[in-house]
Design an enzyme around this catalytic site. Structure first.
Site: not given
Length: 370
Positions: A14, A108-109
């Protein structure tokens, strides 16, 4: 016959305050300052906040006016989604250096199954360190990681040492560790469910584990099996690199609250056009249409309708969307936001519908911030 290893090695990576960190990286004058990605106008919404801003209680989805009240020194930066997508592509290319089993959750993860990693590193801990080092080297950004034997625990663990850290939950500690945590942190337990659990005397993982499956089925229906399993640190879902997009939606916050039926319907039609453009481009057609309405007091309602067959024309989507929003019209309560979502995609949709990144929330963020 292929036999799966008894214990998986799963990493949840993350990025740390991703959008805001990109802005601080690209503009040195923003470093160390409280930054919000979004528009600071009275109708704006925070899309992302730096860690400096979070200390003041500024977070994503917070109205800009409230954010400025909490942090008068807050700097608003307009979003640059084309830049975030480009950086995200760099990050996912790094993931691919270590494993083929990558399940992106957003820009983003992602989950990574590194049971057998390409670098032949001996432990998932070392693999996570190497991935985070490569991300920093390649992008100048930091990432946090959670390491465990299943996805649920890995995602929980990635928050445990944020920012720029990592944490491992081993098989011998998983169930006991879950018992110490508040249920509000559990994936799948939102604010409404957490409040309901609290009323039932369930505030921690230990409280949840103490409840029988029959009790959970009585109060939580189809979600009971999931809650029963995670209270014991159990999650048998595999990391799925071909996760199918389940829905596509778009929403907008009006510059001024609306009460006029025609203006509200026009907003719904614009959102239906946005959603149809995505569906048509990817040849992904769904059976269910959901219209969301948020009033000026932030109370939110949804109306849904499922068709026996998939919706395959823009006119049909617009018609269903209008029928749904008209079920709450006329209104004397001002409306600040409307949204349209299509889901229940038909089986056999084009492989273009297998998205690396969920675009709908991004489109929604642009519109909300407008």
């Amino acid at each position: 016959m292929i036999v799966e290893p008894a214990i998986r090695k799963v990493i949840h990576v993350d990025m740390d305050a991703f959008f805001a960190s990109v802005e601080q990286r690209d503009d040195p004058s923003l470093r160390g300052r409280p930054v919000a990605v979004g528009h600071g106008a009275s109708r704006g919404v925070v899309a992302a906040a730096s860690y400096e801003a979070r200390k003041f209680g500024v977070r994503s989805a917070l109205p800009s006016v409230t954010a400025m009240r909490r942090c008068p020194e807050l700097v608003f930066v307009p979003p640059r989604f084309e830049v975030y997508r480009a950086v995200s592509a760099q990050i996912h290319a790094i993931f691919a250096e270590f494993t083929d089993l990558i399940q992106p959750l957003s820009l983003d993860e992602a989950y990574l199954d590194v049971t057998a990693n390409r670098r032949e590193l001996p432990t998932a801990w070392l693999t996570a360190k190497a991935i985070r080092a490569r991300i920093l080297e390649e992008t100048g950004l930091t990432a946090s990681a959670g390491i465990s034997y299943n996805k649920f625990l890995a995602k929980l663990a990635s928050d445990h040492r944020k920012p720029n850290g990592q944490f491992a939950v081993t098989p011998d500690m998983g169930a006991a560790w879950v018992e110490t945590l508040p249920v509000s942190r559990f994936h799948g337990v939102g604010p409404v469910t957490a409040d309901k659990m609290k009323r039932l005397g369930i505030e921690t993982g230990a409280d949840l584990r103490a409840k029988s499956l029959a009790f959970l089925q009585q109060h939580f229906g189809s979600s009971a099996n999931w809650y029963h399993a995670i209270a014991r640190g159990e999650d048998h879902r595999s990391v799925n690199p071909n996760r199918v997009r389940k829905s596509s939606g778009s929403e907008t916050t009006f510059r001024e609250d609306l009460t006029s039926d025609s203006d509200i319907e026009a907003g719904v039609l614009r959102m239906a056009e946005d959603v149809w453009s995505w569906c048509a481009n990817r040849r992904a057609f769904g059976r269910t249409v959901t219209v969301k309405v948020k009033y000026a007091d932030f109370q939110q309602i949804t109306r849904s309708r499922s068709r026996p067959t998939a919706i395959t024309s823009d006119g049909e989507l617009q018609s269903v969307s209008l029928e749904l929003v008209r079920s709450v019209l006329p209104t004397t309560r001002p409306i600040r936001l409307v949204g349209v979502t299509v889901s229940n995609f038909e089986t056999g949709a084009s492989s273009n519908a297998l998205e690396l990144f969920d675009a709908a929330p991004i489109a929604a963020s642009v519109l909300i911030s407008d």
